[in-house]
Design a protein around this motif. Structure first.
Motif, PDB file in Angstrom:
ATOM      1  N   THR A 124     -50.874 -26.983  -4.749  1.00 34.03           N
ATOM      2  CA  THR A 124     -50.894 -26.269  -6.032  1.00 34.03           C
ATOM      3  C   THR A 124     -51.477 -24.865  -5.856  1.00 34.03           C
ATOM      4  O   THR A 124     -51.054 -23.933  -6.535  1.00 34.03           O
ATOM      5  CB  THR A 124     -51.662 -27.061  -7.119  1.00 34.03           C
ATOM      6  N   ASP A 139     -54.937 -28.081 -16.715  1.00 31.11           N
ATOM      7  CA  ASP A 139     -54.171 -29.219 -16.186  1.00 31.11           C
ATOM      8  C   ASP A 139     -52.672 -29.077 -16.430  1.00 31.11           C
ATOM      9  O   ASP A 139     -51.863 -29.316 -15.532  1.00 31.11           O
ATOM     10  CB  ASP A 139     -54.640 -30.527 -16.859  1.00 31.11           C
ATOM     11  N   VAL A 177     -50.718 -26.913 -13.792  1.00 34.49           N
ATOM     12  CA  VAL A 177     -50.456 -27.476 -12.453  1.00 34.49           C
ATOM     13  C   VAL A 177     -49.578 -28.727 -12.544  1.00 34.49           C
ATOM     14  O   VAL A 177     -48.717 -28.948 -11.687  1.00 34.49           O
ATOM     15  CB  VAL A 177     -51.753 -27.767 -11.657  1.00 34.49           C
ATOM     16  N   PHE A 220     -54.238 -31.127  -5.234  1.00 33.60           N
ATOM     17  CA  PHE A 220     -53.799 -31.798  -6.465  1.00 33.60           C
ATOM     18  C   PHE A 220     -53.765 -33.294  -6.194  1.00 33.60           C
ATOM     19  O   PHE A 220     -53.283 -33.695  -5.129  1.00 33.60           O
ATOM     20  CB  PHE A 220     -52.402 -31.311  -6.856  1.00 33.60           C
ATOM     21  N   PRO A 221     -54.275 -34.160  -7.085  1.00 30.84           N
ATOM     22  CA  PRO A 221     -54.909 -33.857  -8.358  1.00 30.84           C
ATOM     23  C   PRO A 221     -56.369 -33.453  -8.200  1.00 30.84           C
ATOM     24  O   PRO A 221     -57.068 -33.960  -7.335  1.00 30.84           O
ATOM     25  CB  PRO A 221     -54.804 -35.187  -9.110  1.00 30.84           C
ATOM     26  N   GLN A 250     -55.074 -35.084 -14.204  1.00 32.80           N
ATOM     27  CA  GLN A 250     -54.020 -34.743 -13.229  1.00 32.80           C
ATOM     28  C   GLN A 250     -53.627 -35.975 -12.415  1.00 32.80           C
ATOM     29  O   GLN A 250     -52.452 -36.195 -12.122  1.00 32.80           O
ATOM     30  CB  GLN A 250     -54.497 -33.630 -12.282  1.00 32.80           C
TER      31      GLN A 250
END
Ligand code: ADP
Length: 209
Positions: free
Chosen positions: A32, A62, A65, A87-88, A93
């Motif tokens: 990300t 959040d 992404v 990520f997360p 996420q």
């Protein structure tokens, strides 16, 4: 599908290990941070908004992404699997990643966390900042802010995967090849568990033969 979440604070070595893992397991790398930096480079509206937060060492929202990951999954439907890098970073996420991968009848295979102490992280990131051109790597205050954000907001994601029996932590200080070997051993164990019915059938066949 093999979907690996590579976890750890900034500077833990996720990018380095991701490069080795995509080659070994033929996975698509989804970072990300890289996706956001590409938006910044293209001068998009999203990039402009994200840059302000990233330069301060804060998380971007959040939904931003999650939306990026959603479109990357849709664009790579024939992938053998993914490495999720950076990520997360929050529990919402992580919940979204479960929901998104379920759409493709898959899920997160395991999470591997690289553990590195704060002083080593600061040293590594200041070194990287000399060549990376990343403003967030060139200022010790911003680096420490990112580590704090990791400890306060991101570290809970480990618990999310631990309750699913998918969390593994490794010492991220050591030779790159040694750490890579340990990550592969964890992934292979999970893959083995997923294919254990086939394996035991093969073992039975071997005994018969
Ligand atoms: P590092 O792990 O070295 O901090 P990244 O490239 O992963 O670097 O991320 C850089 C910045 O991008 C983060 O500090 C944050 O502002 C933003 N970012 C990246 N991924 C996420 C995410 N999943 N959620 C929120 N913000 C993110």
């Amino acid at each position: 599908m093999l979907n690996i979440v590579l976890f750890g604070p900034p500077g833990a070595g996720k990018g380095t290990q991701s490069q080795k893992l995509i080659a070994r397991y033929n996975l698509v790398h989804l970072s990300t941070g890289d996706l956001l930096r590409s938006q910044i480079a293209q001068g998009t509206e999203l990039g402009l908004r994200a840059k302000k937060l990233m330069d301060e060492g804060l998380l971007v929202p959040d939904e931003v992404v999650i939306g990026m990951i959603e479109s990357q999954l849709a664009n790579n439907t024939s992938a053998a699997g993914f490495i999720f890098d950076g990520f997360p970073r929050t529990v919402p996420q992580a919940e979204s990643l479960d929901a998104l991968t379920q759409r493709y009848n898959t899920g997160v295979t395991c999470m591997v966390a690289l553990e590195v102490n704060e002083e080593e992280l600061v040293t590594r990131l200041l070194e990287r900042g000399k060549t990376s051109g990343r403003p967030d790597d060139q200022d010790e205050t911003k680096i420490r802010k990112r580590v704090t954000v990791y400890n306060t907001e991101t570290a809970q994601v480990a618990g999310y995967y631990a309750t699913q029996g998918k969390f593994h932590a490794l010492n991220g200080i050591g030779a790159i090849e040694d750490i890579f070997g340990q990550i592969c051993a964890i992934i292979d164990r999970h893959q083995g568990a997923a294919t254990s019915v086939t394996d035991s059938q093969e073992a039975t066949d071997e005994v018969k033969a």
